[in-house]
Scaffold this active site. Structure first.
Site, PDB file in Angstrom:
ATOM      1  N   ASP A   8      50.417 -17.300 -40.182  1.00  0.00           N
ATOM      2  CA  ASP A   8      49.459 -17.057 -39.109  1.00  0.00           C
ATOM      3  C   ASP A   8      48.237 -17.958 -39.324  1.00  0.00           C
ATOM      4  O   ASP A   8      47.998 -18.438 -40.431  1.00  0.00           O
ATOM      5  CB  ASP A   8      49.062 -15.569 -39.144  1.00  0.00           C
ATOM      6  CG  ASP A   8      48.028 -15.209 -38.105  1.00  0.00           C
ATOM      7  OD1 ASP A   8      48.155 -15.656 -36.952  1.00  0.00           O
ATOM      8  OD2 ASP A   8      47.080 -14.489 -38.457  1.00  0.00           O
ATOM      9  N   ASP A  10      44.574 -17.540 -37.536  1.00  0.00           N
ATOM     10  CA  ASP A  10      43.284 -16.849 -37.543  1.00  0.00           C
ATOM     11  C   ASP A  10      43.345 -15.591 -38.406  1.00  0.00           C
ATOM     12  O   ASP A  10      44.194 -14.720 -38.207  1.00  0.00           O
ATOM     13  CB  ASP A  10      42.875 -16.476 -36.115  1.00  0.00           C
ATOM     14  CG  ASP A  10      42.760 -17.706 -35.211  1.00  0.00           C
ATOM     15  OD1 ASP A  10      42.745 -18.829 -35.745  1.00  0.00           O
ATOM     16  OD2 ASP A  10      42.689 -17.543 -33.981  1.00  0.00           O
TER      17      ASP A  10
END
Length: 196
Positions: A8, A10
Site C-alpha cells: 500500500d 498512503d
C-alpha cells in the site's frame, strides 16, 4: 515461482495527510519513518517482486485533479529508486468507495496478472495499514502484514519497517534451512540405496 510484496502507499510508504487524506502536493509529502532503510534491505537481500497497490479516491475528478497528484507520486517513486527500491508495477484505482469497482482494494481486479500468472501467492504478502489491505491478502490467498497495533487477519503486526525486514528475513532463513535439510536427506537416501 516468484513471490510478491503488494505494498500500500498512503500510511505505509508515506504518511497519509491527516486532514483530507489526499497527498496532492509536495508540501504534504512525508515518508513513513524507517521505510527507506527497511524496504531497501528487503529489495537488496530478499527475493520478492515489489508492487505498489493504492486506492486514490476520485483521482482525476475535480476533487482530486491528476495534475496535483503526479508531482508527489513521481517524487515518491524517484526517492525509492535512489535507495535501490524499484517497483515492478504501480497499480492505482481511481474510483470512490461507493462505486464498488472490481479494481478497488480489497477486490483483486487490478491483480489478475499475479493471480493467473506464475506467482507463489501463498508465500507472498500484502503490506498495509488498513483492514482492506488485510482483506486483499485474504482475497489473493496471500498473507497480510499490518502496519499498526493489531489486526486479527494479519500474520504480523508492527509499526516498524525494520521489524518487517527482520520478519521476512527470518522466513527466508527458515526456508533455506528446510531446503538444505531436505537436500541432505535426499542425498542420504541415494547413498543408502547405492549401498543396498
Amino acid at each position: 515461482m516468484k513471490k510478491v510484496l503488494f505494498i500500500d502507499r498512503d500510511g505505509t510508504l508515506v504518511i497519509e495527510p491527516p486532514l483530507d487524506f489526499q497527498l496532492d502536493s509536495l508540501e504534504k509529502l512525508e515518508f513513513y519513518p524507517g521505510v527507506f532503510h527497511g524496504l531497501a534491505k528487503i529489495a537488496q537481500e530478499l527475493d520478492y517482486e515489489l508492487v505498489m497497490v493504492s486506492n486514490q479516491d476520485g483521482l482525476g475528478t475535480d476533487s482530486f485533479p491528476e495534475d496535483t497528484f503526479w508531482p508527489a507520486q513521481l517524487k515518491i517513486i524517484q526517492a525509492f529508486k535512489n535507495e535501490g527500491v524499484t517497483f515492478s508495477e504501480i497499480l492505482i484505482d481511481k474510483s470512490f468507495p461507493e462505486e464498488n469497482t472490481p479494481t478497488r482494494k480489497p477486490r483483486t481486479g487490478l491483480l489478475n496478472r499475479y493471480i493467473y500468472g506464475d506467482y507463489d501467492l501463498t508465500n507472498s504478502f500484502v503490506i498495509g495499514d488498513r483492514a482492506t489491505d488485510m482483506e486483499l491478502a485474504i482475497n489473493l490467498k496471500a498473507q497480510g502484514i499490518f502496519i499498526g497495533e493489531e489486526n486479527e487477519s494479519a500474520v504480523f503486526c508492527t509499526k516498524s519497517w525494520n521489524n518487517i525486514y527482520n520478519y521476512l528475513k527470518n522466513i527466508a532463513r527458515s526456508q533455506t534451512a528446510a531446503q538444505r535439510t531436505s537436500h541432505r536427506l535426499s542425498r542420504c537416501q541415494v547413498v543408502l540405496t547405492k549401498r543396498l
